[in-house]
Design a protein around this motif. Sequence first.
Motif, PDB file in Angstrom:
ATOM      1  N   ARG B 163       0.902  -1.105  -0.063  1.00 14.59           N
ATOM      2  CA  ARG B 163      -0.217   0.073   0.019  1.00 14.59           C
ATOM      3  C   ARG B 163       0.785   1.221  -0.035  1.00 14.59           C
ATOM      4  O   ARG B 163       0.617   2.189  -0.680  1.00 14.59           O
ATOM      5  N   PHE B 166       2.670   1.716  -3.474  1.00 17.25           N
ATOM      6  CA  PHE B 166       1.913   2.332  -4.455  1.00 17.25           C
ATOM      7  C   PHE B 166       1.410   3.617  -4.152  1.00 17.25           C
ATOM      8  O   PHE B 166       1.446   4.797  -5.052  1.00 17.25           O
ATOM      9  N   LYS B 228      -2.036   3.661 -11.736  1.00 14.55           N
ATOM     10  CA  LYS B 228      -2.054   4.470 -10.483  1.00 14.55           C
ATOM     11  C   LYS B 228      -3.543   3.931  -9.864  1.00 14.55           C
ATOM     12  O   LYS B 228      -3.764   3.932  -8.884  1.00 14.55           O
ATOM     13  N   THR B 231      -4.329   1.600  -7.108  1.00 11.15           N
ATOM     14  CA  THR B 231      -4.177   1.877  -5.661  1.00 11.15           C
ATOM     15  C   THR B 231      -5.413   1.817  -4.767  1.00 11.15           C
ATOM     16  O   THR B 231      -5.359   1.602  -3.813  1.00 11.15           O
TER      17      THR B 231
END
Lengths: 284, 281
Positions: B163, B166, B228, B231
């Motif tokens: 987590r 990212f 992205k 995420t």
Amino acid sequence: MRFRAKIVDLACLNHFSRVIITIAKLAKICTLRLTVSKLYFILSDKVANGGVSMWCELCQGNFFDEFQMEGVAAEHNEIYLELVPENLSRALKTAQNAKAVKIKLTNKHCPCLRVAVELPSLSSSSRMVTHDIPVGVIPRRLWNDFREPSVPDFDVSIYLPVLKTMKSVVERMKNLSNSIVIEANSSGEMNLKIETDLVSVTTHFKDLGNPPWASEDGCQSSAQSRDLESMAEARIDIKKLQQLLGGQQVNPTKALCNIVSKRIVHFILLHEDVSLQYFIPALA
Amino acid sequence: MPLTAQPPASGEPYVLAASLDNARHLSSILRAVHFQDHATCFATASGLRVTVEDAKCIQANAFIQAEIFQEFAVQEESVTFRINLSVLLDCLTIFGSSSLPGTSTALRMCYRGYSYPLMLFLEEGGVVTVCKINTQEPDELLDFDFCSTKVVNKVILQSEGLREAFAELDMTSDVLQITMSPNKPYFRLSTFGNAGSAHLDYPRDSDLMEAFHCNQTQTNRYKISLLKPSTKALALSCKVSIRTDAQGFLSLQYMIRNEDGQICFVEYYCCPDEDVTEAEL
């Protein structure tokens, strides 16, 4: 013309700050009217405001420990100032833990409200933070522009739903449409509706209750003679409604609105020490 | 009133009718794939799949099985339509998106079929909201043809380990490079941004590594702007499986547990960044 006031009680100070934050969200520029017993924040319905108007009334005794006001003249013992409420709000932000806040009308280079915040410090002398907020003095001849608006001859008067729910719904609807229809009847039902090419959304509130307005001369007001189930509606700018709901820092003790079909919606929000009226005109 | 708050009794022509006690079970999963306005919904008796694509190289799928719903009835073999996902999410979260304990929004979803709008009935605390969202012709979707027999490398990681990585990806880098190998560095995430390159290694014996099946050393690059949005899925998930095939296509599968402990999956498929590959030749 003189004005000086002081708040020492922290709870009163925080309450006052919250009121100013609410006002700042509703008006970029507004009129502050000072009388011996009250403060008023007024926005009159100029085209520049998009037709909205606001009337907010506070009893000075509920907020200030000291309050001295001398108006422009003995028979007109009031002061009208034009100010940017956001400036006042920002000044009060520094006063969150203040020992005292003094507000004074000064005229060194130009008229200002001087907000002097006395902050606690480790040493024996306090820290002072002073803000000078420029204001415009409104001359006596223009005071008629800022009279208290009268309650319109409404078709329906209804208590608002729980503001938190209404706020969430309006916030989402704002993503979907620029305008919103508020409709309500005298059986305590209110609907908020948006409709676009992509989507239509209607939220139904029930059992809201209709405030009892005493009719002044005993004869039937238009609200009473109308059929209980029929809806009064107005389409208004959704951003303006969201500004009103979004600015509410504390739950009002009473919240209601008066709808004049297709003309205007008159919101009244009453807290213990503050009353706020906000008028949003219907879109053409 | 033409539109009643109560939908017609069963037997009426709804090709899709579903009920959910807690609309968040649907809205939170859909948020995990919300990187474009439009999505394709595909419903069968097994449940609902919502697909979002971008640039013909990334595809995200959210799977909500029929068991998550209190009622899930599909009258045809499958029902497909395209819908504005931003609008759908605004409607599903009409009463707010904060999850206060004890309060939830109940949802009923109905669809009559081709050219009809999707109807949503949401209720919280006695307040009812009715939404009518227009649907469109479903798009042709990419078929990544990613099946387990074609997988070259696979790791399963606990999401908490990824987590932060990212969330802090260097977005000045055009690409995210993923290296998977039976040898060191085993599993490496790399970016090449304005400030320099950054490498994050996960050793095969790390606590976070739940499974490690790497047969071949592969290094692939993917456009970071496309990855992205994943995420969001990572933030919700407890585990993620990362797989690549011989062409370097990437599959990210996220296991998401909802408030009631039920499991849903979100997967992202991504094509390798071809521009870079050509430049390297």
